[in-house]
Write an enzyme that holds these catalytic residues in place. Structure first.
Site, PDB file in Angstrom:
ATOM      1  N   GLY A  41       0.793  -1.214   0.000  1.00  0.00           N
ATOM      2  CA  GLY A  41       0.000   0.000   0.000  1.00  0.00           C
ATOM      3  C   GLY A  41       0.830   1.271   0.000  1.00  0.00           C
ATOM      4  O   GLY A  41       1.949   1.308  -0.511  1.00  0.00           O
TER       5      GLY A  41
ATOM      6  N   ILE B  92      -5.775  -3.381   2.169  1.00  0.00           N
ATOM      7  CA  ILE B  92      -7.204  -3.337   2.485  1.00  0.00           C
ATOM      8  C   ILE B  92      -7.664  -1.907   2.752  1.00  0.00           C
ATOM      9  O   ILE B  92      -8.858  -1.619   2.737  1.00  0.00           O
ATOM     10  CB  ILE B  92      -7.560  -4.223   3.704  1.00  0.00           C
ATOM     11  CG1 ILE B  92      -6.986  -3.649   5.003  1.00  0.00           C
ATOM     12  CG2 ILE B  92      -7.116  -5.658   3.494  1.00  0.00           C
ATOM     13  CD1 ILE B  92      -7.524  -4.305   6.251  1.00  0.00           C
ATOM     14  N   ASP B  93      -6.707  -1.003   2.984  1.00  0.00           N
ATOM     15  CA  ASP B  93      -7.056   0.371   3.349  1.00  0.00           C
ATOM     16  C   ASP B  93      -7.504   1.210   2.154  1.00  0.00           C
ATOM     17  O   ASP B  93      -8.058   2.294   2.343  1.00  0.00           O
ATOM     18  CB  ASP B  93      -5.865   1.058   4.017  1.00  0.00           C
ATOM     19  CG  ASP B  93      -5.456   0.364   5.313  1.00  0.00           C
ATOM     20  OD1 ASP B  93      -6.363  -0.051   6.060  1.00  0.00           O
ATOM     21  OD2 ASP B  93      -4.249   0.229   5.563  1.00  0.00           O
TER      22      ASP B  93
ATOM     23  N   MET C  68     -11.040  -1.638  10.660  1.00  0.00           N
ATOM     24  CA  MET C  68      -9.775  -0.981  10.357  1.00  0.00           C
ATOM     25  C   MET C  68      -9.989   0.245   9.487  1.00  0.00           C
ATOM     26  O   MET C  68     -10.972   0.353   8.772  1.00  0.00           O
ATOM     27  CB  MET C  68      -8.810  -1.961   9.695  1.00  0.00           C
ATOM     28  CG  MET C  68      -8.266  -2.995  10.669  1.00  0.00           C
ATOM     29  SD  MET C  68      -7.048  -4.087   9.923  1.00  0.00           S
ATOM     30  CE  MET C  68      -6.439  -4.933  11.384  1.00  0.00           C
ATOM     31  N   GLY C  69      -9.037   1.156   9.563  1.00  0.00           N
ATOM     32  CA  GLY C  69      -9.104   2.421   8.836  1.00  0.00           C
ATOM     33  C   GLY C  69      -8.432   3.481   9.675  1.00  0.00           C
ATOM     34  O   GLY C  69      -9.078   4.168  10.457  1.00  0.00           O
ATOM     35  N   ARG C  70      -7.102   3.601   9.523  1.00  0.00           N
ATOM     36  CA  ARG C  70      -6.319   4.504  10.365  1.00  0.00           C
ATOM     37  C   ARG C  70      -6.594   5.967  10.034  1.00  0.00           C
ATOM     38  O   ARG C  70      -6.901   6.772  10.906  1.00  0.00           O
ATOM     39  CB  ARG C  70      -4.834   4.188  10.183  1.00  0.00           C
ATOM     40  CG  ARG C  70      -3.880   5.056  10.970  1.00  0.00           C
ATOM     41  CD  ARG C  70      -2.449   4.621  10.745  1.00  0.00           C
ATOM     42  NE  ARG C  70      -2.193   3.300  11.299  1.00  0.00           N
ATOM     43  CZ  ARG C  70      -1.610   3.095  12.481  1.00  0.00           C
ATOM     44  NH1 ARG C  70      -1.197   4.117  13.197  1.00  0.00           N
ATOM     45  NH2 ARG C  70      -1.427   1.877  12.912  1.00  0.00           N
TER      46      ARG C  70
ATOM     47  N   GLU D 177     -11.230   2.612  13.122  1.00  0.00           N
ATOM     48  CA  GLU D 177     -10.300   2.688  14.256  1.00  0.00           C
ATOM     49  C   GLU D 177      -9.663   4.063  14.401  1.00  0.00           C
ATOM     50  O   GLU D 177      -9.241   4.455  15.490  1.00  0.00           O
ATOM     51  CB  GLU D 177      -9.206   1.635  14.108  1.00  0.00           C
ATOM     52  CG  GLU D 177      -8.349   1.808  12.857  1.00  0.00           C
ATOM     53  CD  GLU D 177      -7.299   0.722  12.691  1.00  0.00           C
ATOM     54  OE1 GLU D 177      -7.173  -0.120  13.603  1.00  0.00           O
ATOM     55  OE2 GLU D 177      -6.613   0.730  11.652  1.00  0.00           O
TER      56      GLU D 177
ATOM     57  N   ARG E 148     -22.883  -2.845  23.547  1.00  0.00           N
ATOM     58  CA  ARG E 148     -21.818  -3.843  23.429  1.00  0.00           C
ATOM     59  C   ARG E 148     -20.895  -3.435  22.281  1.00  0.00           C
ATOM     60  O   ARG E 148     -21.306  -2.781  21.339  1.00  0.00           O
ATOM     61  CB  ARG E 148     -22.388  -5.240  23.159  1.00  0.00           C
ATOM     62  CG  ARG E 148     -23.168  -5.816  24.333  1.00  0.00           C
ATOM     63  CD  ARG E 148     -22.235  -6.197  25.475  1.00  0.00           C
ATOM     64  NE  ARG E 148     -22.929  -6.933  26.525  1.00  0.00           N
ATOM     65  CZ  ARG E 148     -23.592  -6.384  27.529  1.00  0.00           C
ATOM     66  NH1 ARG E 148     -23.644  -5.049  27.620  1.00  0.00           N
ATOM     67  NH2 ARG E 148     -24.192  -7.123  28.431  1.00  0.00           N
TER      68      ARG E 148
ATOM     69  N   HIS F 211      -8.025  -8.306  12.984  1.00  0.00           N
ATOM     70  CA  HIS F 211      -7.314  -8.923  11.869  1.00  0.00           C
ATOM     71  C   HIS F 211      -8.149  -9.949  11.103  1.00  0.00           C
ATOM     72  O   HIS F 211      -7.655 -10.524  10.125  1.00  0.00           O
ATOM     73  CB  HIS F 211      -6.012  -9.558  12.364  1.00  0.00           C
ATOM     74  CG  HIS F 211      -4.959  -8.528  12.659  1.00  0.00           C
ATOM     75  ND1 HIS F 211      -4.963  -7.784  13.812  1.00  0.00           N
ATOM     76  CD2 HIS F 211      -3.903  -8.101  11.925  1.00  0.00           C
ATOM     77  CE1 HIS F 211      -3.937  -6.950  13.793  1.00  0.00           C
ATOM     78  NE2 HIS F 211      -3.278  -7.123  12.662  1.00  0.00           N
TER      79      HIS F 211
END
Length: 394
Positions: free
Chosen positions: A147, A171-172, A214-216, A267, A312, A318
């Protein structure tokens, strides 16, 4: 000057110059020997999609250009002799996750981690050592699969003379010069499946269920899965959220007689005037910020704001990265593999393959890394989410 490896005593040279394993394990590789020419593949992370690229080159492209030998070679080891024969059956139908080549995402030839005598860690530039090792192996082409971070390394290697081609795998979906990176659609499928399962649980248990994906820095997975799965709220890094606006969306559902809701949060999402949720990583070669906990923080923020419905949290983690790629990613990876090999034959170094619907094209690495692929908050995708009634927390 360039080392004349042919006049070196191999064993003495290794003992003298390569006592420390270099370069980065990010460049563990699979080696294709074509006549007297060699192509080396490198990548970080893992997944069945990588094998799709390798399968195409091994089964379809290399035989038509004089394949004589196919072996696995670890450039980062202390010996040049560790080679393993790989045969066609190892690629055909091999689409499950994991890796043949033993890759990692830690470190890099420009920031190689070194442990100091006092136990601390620092980094050194081993890029020239890396180039020397490529020349020693007579490797004439490097294909780096990864990436944004990996392609930035590709560009820096190209600038110091490395004959390199980039292939976008993450994946990002964080490379703006390609419509999609392979791996992204499979991750979206996994996240959407999780939303589907949580929707039924939220309804039957009368709860608010928060799914952290995920997704920084970019919320592509979160937004796609929220739309596909029918979440009520989606929080992404590009749009800092207001807890009050999230509570307003929940209360609106309650007023309509719905005592449950589903929230998807990336995230890297953060509240207005807040920061991402992370801890400092001490792992050598790893990124300094270890993200995780955005969903738990949101849960506490909602409770503090007076939410009375039971909450919840689920962190998908991962599970998004591994497993078997979907058909879209297999086809895209195969197309990228063919195009990458064509670029090698044409010696178009410093290029990255890209998907510009409906074509597979080549773009300069400098262009590929120029702009990070954030979600445009004025895009049709965001407008679609809003049109479906999904609250983005703003």
């Amino acid at each position: 000057g360039e080392i004349n490896f042919t006049s070196c005593d191999k064993k003495k040279y290794i003992e003298k110059e390569w006592n420390n394993a270099i370069p980065s394990p990010e460049y563990f590789t699979e080696l294709y020997r074509i006549s007297n020419h060699q192509i080396i593949w490198g990548c970080n992370y893992y997944g069945g999609n990588i094998k799709s690229v390798g399968r195409i080159v091994h089964d379809k492209m290399i035989p038509s250009h004089g394949l004589q030998n196919f072996s696995d070679c670890d450039l980062a080891s202390q010996s040049f002799d560790r080679t393993i024969k790989l045969f066609r059956f190892e690629w055909r139908g091999n689409v499950q996750g994991g890796t043949i080549i033993g890759t990692t995402n830690k470190g890099g030839p420009f920031t190689w981690p070194v442990k100091n005598q006092d136990g601390t860690w620092s980094t050194v530039d081993r890029s020239q050592d890396f180039m020397d090792r490529l020349r020693y192996q007579n490797i004439e082409a490097l294909i780096n699969i990864g990436g944004d971070g990996s392609q930035r390394i590709s560009h820096k290697l190209f600038e110091i003379g490395c004959p390199i081609i980039g292939v976008p795998k993450t994946i990002d979906n964080d490379l703006s010069s390609t419509d999609f990176t392979f791996g992204f659609q499979t991750a979206v499928d996994v996240a959407t499946d999780a939303v589907d399962k949580l929707v039924t649980t939220a309804a039957s248990h009368h709860r608010i269920l928060i799914l952290e994906v995920m997704g920084r820095y970019a919320g592509w997975i979160a937004l796609h899965s929220a739309i596909a799965g029918g979440a009520e709220v989606c929080l992404i890094p590009e749009i800092p959220y207001s807890v009050e606006k999230v509570m307003a969306a929940i209360n609106e559902r309650i007023d309509k007689g719905h005592d449950f809701a589903n929230i998807v949060i990336a995230e890297g999402a953060k509240p207005l005037n807040g920061e991402m949720t992370y801890v400092e990583s001490e792992e050598p070669g790893a990124m300094k910020m270890k993200l995780g906990g955005a969903g738990l923080r949101l849960s506490q923020e909602l409770k503090d704001a007076g939410c009375t419905i039971d909450i919840r949290e689920t962190i998908l983690g991962h599970l998004q990265r591994g497993g078997t790629p979907n058909a879209f990613d297999r086809i895209l990876a195969s197309q990228f593999g063919v195009k990458a090999f064509e670029l090698v034959l044409e010696q178009k170094w410093g290029s990255m393959v890209a998907y510009h619907h409906p074509n597979i094209v080549a773009v300069p690495l400098a262009e590929a890394i120029r702009k990070y692929n954030y979600i445009d908050v004025s895009s049709d995708l965001v407008a679609t989410a809003r049109g479906l009634g999904i609250s983005l927390g703003d």
